[in-house]
Design a protein around this motif. Structure first.
Motif, PDB file in Angstrom:
ATOM      1  N   UNK A   4      20.449 -64.867  20.657  1.00 43.20           N
ATOM      2  CA  UNK A   4      20.394 -66.329  20.702  1.00 43.20           C
ATOM      3  C   UNK A   4      19.289 -66.860  19.781  1.00 43.20           C
ATOM      4  N   UNK A   5      18.138 -66.190  19.761  1.00 49.60           N
ATOM      5  CA  UNK A   5      17.054 -66.617  18.887  1.00 49.60           C
ATOM      6  C   UNK A   5      17.450 -66.477  17.425  1.00 49.60           C
ATOM      7  N   UNK A 113      32.748 -65.113  34.358  1.00 45.42           N
ATOM      8  CA  UNK A 113      31.504 -64.725  33.710  1.00 45.42           C
ATOM      9  C   UNK A 113      30.456 -65.810  33.910  1.00 45.42           C
ATOM     10  N   UNK A 114      29.184 -65.429  33.747  1.00 39.98           N
ATOM     11  CA  UNK A 114      28.131 -66.437  33.712  1.00 39.98           C
ATOM     12  C   UNK A 114      27.430 -66.333  32.371  1.00 39.98           C
ATOM     13  N   UNK A 115      26.496 -67.236  32.119  1.00 35.51           N
ATOM     14  CA  UNK A 115      25.918 -67.362  30.782  1.00 35.51           C
ATOM     15  C   UNK A 115      25.211 -66.101  30.287  1.00 35.51           C
ATOM     16  N   UNK A 116      24.707 -65.273  31.199  1.00 34.27           N
ATOM     17  CA  UNK A 116      24.017 -64.062  30.741  1.00 34.27           C
ATOM     18  C   UNK A 116      24.869 -62.798  30.863  1.00 34.27           C
ATOM     19  N   UNK A 117      26.165 -62.957  31.111  1.00 33.43           N
ATOM     20  CA  UNK A 117      27.074 -61.803  31.158  1.00 33.43           C
ATOM     21  C   UNK A 117      27.260 -61.224  29.765  1.00 33.43           C
ATOM     22  N   UNK A 118      27.211 -59.911  29.661  1.00 33.63           N
ATOM     23  CA  UNK A 118      27.492 -59.249  28.389  1.00 33.63           C
ATOM     24  C   UNK A 118      29.009 -59.140  28.271  1.00 33.63           C
ATOM     25  N   UNK A 119      29.561 -59.638  27.157  1.00 33.20           N
ATOM     26  CA  UNK A 119      31.010 -59.656  26.988  1.00 33.20           C
ATOM     27  C   UNK A 119      31.507 -58.605  25.995  1.00 33.20           C
ATOM     28  N   UNK A 120      30.617 -58.140  25.092  1.00 35.96           N
ATOM     29  CA  UNK A 120      31.022 -57.136  24.112  1.00 35.96           C
ATOM     30  C   UNK A 120      29.787 -56.630  23.365  1.00 35.96           C
ATOM     31  N   UNK A 121      30.034 -55.738  22.430  1.00 36.17           N
ATOM     32  CA  UNK A 121      28.992 -55.231  21.525  1.00 36.17           C
ATOM     33  C   UNK A 121      29.483 -55.467  20.107  1.00 36.17           C
ATOM     34  N   UNK A 134      26.800 -66.891  27.155  1.00 34.57           N
ATOM     35  CA  UNK A 134      26.118 -68.166  26.946  1.00 34.57           C
ATOM     36  C   UNK A 134      26.836 -69.349  27.598  1.00 34.57           C
ATOM     37  N   UNK A 135      27.813 -69.090  28.443  1.00 32.23           N
ATOM     38  CA  UNK A 135      28.520 -70.156  29.154  1.00 32.23           C
ATOM     39  C   UNK A 135      29.077 -69.571  30.455  1.00 32.23           C
ATOM     40  N   UNK A 136      29.102 -70.371  31.511  1.00 35.73           N
ATOM     41  CA  UNK A 136      29.731 -69.967  32.763  1.00 35.73           C
ATOM     42  C   UNK A 136      31.210 -70.325  32.676  1.00 35.73           C
ATOM     43  N   UNK A 155      35.414 -66.461  15.977  1.00 37.41           N
ATOM     44  CA  UNK A 155      35.643 -66.520  17.421  1.00 37.41           C
ATOM     45  C   UNK A 155      36.101 -65.157  17.962  1.00 37.41           C
ATOM     46  N   UNK A 156      35.462 -64.746  19.078  1.00 36.16           N
ATOM     47  CA  UNK A 156      35.796 -63.470  19.711  1.00 36.16           C
ATOM     48  C   UNK A 156      36.563 -63.669  21.015  1.00 36.16           C
ATOM     49  N   UNK A 157      36.136 -64.685  21.789  1.00 37.26           N
ATOM     50  CA  UNK A 157      36.726 -64.956  23.102  1.00 37.26           C
ATOM     51  C   UNK A 157      36.955 -66.452  23.270  1.00 37.26           C
ATOM     52  N   UNK A 158      37.974 -66.789  24.074  1.00 38.06           N
ATOM     53  CA  UNK A 158      38.139 -68.162  24.538  1.00 38.06           C
ATOM     54  C   UNK A 158      37.785 -68.169  26.019  1.00 38.06           C
ATOM     55  N   UNK A 159      36.916 -69.115  26.418  1.00 37.96           N
ATOM     56  CA  UNK A 159      36.444 -69.197  27.800  1.00 37.96           C
ATOM     57  C   UNK A 159      36.734 -70.586  28.345  1.00 37.96           C
ATOM     58  N   UNK A 160      37.295 -70.630  29.556  1.00 34.44           N
ATOM     59  CA  UNK A 160      37.477 -71.904  30.248  1.00 34.44           C
ATOM     60  C   UNK A 160      36.180 -72.180  30.993  1.00 34.44           C
ATOM     61  N   UNK A 161      35.381 -73.165  30.520  1.00 34.38           N
ATOM     62  CA  UNK A 161      34.068 -73.416  31.148  1.00 34.38           C
ATOM     63  C   UNK A 161      34.231 -73.969  32.559  1.00 34.38           C
TER      64      UNK A 161
END
Length: 162
Positions: A4-5, A113-121, A134-136, A155-161
């Motif tokens: 993020x930084x 998922x929540x904002x600090x969930x790891x989704x991939x590498x 970075x999003x719930x 874009x890697x993922x689509x998330x429904x916030x």
């Protein structure tokens, strides 16, 4: 330094008139350099940074004098993505859905998922960078395949916030 930084630094450099930026901390070095309207990024621990060759843009064809037909519409995806959040790649690298080939994937469609969930590498220069959501919300779609090369901002993922 967290992903993020790095993203925030990239945005700041991209929006500024700075042509080159170098940051060193705790044995790591981050170098960003703008050239011909594009920005190249590289990071390596205490090693010389090899800069990729500048991207050559193909010449753009001249616009036709008369446009009779409107441009065709892009096909609509199964889910209307206008209200969906896109998790994008913070760097150029290789996308992996799991921490190792024999491990379960981090997320799959339908997972909460929540904002600090790891989704991939995303692996870049032999460094494996964990990407946080970075999003719930709920994973709607995975847009890339395991082992696929990804670009910065792709874009890697689509998330429904939530």
């Amino acid at each position: 330094m967290k992903v993020q930084e790095i993203r925030e630094l990239i945005k700041l450099v991209d929006q500024s008139g700075i042509e080159e930026f170098v940051f060193e901390s705790a044995g790591s070095k981050l170098k960003m350099k703008k050239s011909t309207g594009t920005t190249t990024y590289a990071a390596a621990p205490e090693a010389p940074v090899a800069q990729p060759a500048p991207v050559q843009e193909a010449p753009k064809p001249a616009a036709p004098a008369i446009q009779d037909a409107p441009a065709p519409e892009a096909p609509k995806s199964a889910a209307d993505d206008s209200n969906l959040h896109k998790i994008t790649s913070p760097m150029v690298g290789t996308f992996y859905q799991s921490p190792s080939p024999d491990a379960d994937v981090y997320v799959k469609p339908g997972d909460k998922i929540n904002s600090d969930s790891i989704v991939c590498i995303v692996e870049a220069m032999k460094l494996f960078n964990e990407i946080e959501a970075e999003v719930d919300g709920e994973i709607v779609e995975i847009l890339v395949k395991d082992g696929q090369l990804v670009e910065y901002g792709q874009p890697l993922f689509l998330v429904k916030p939530e």
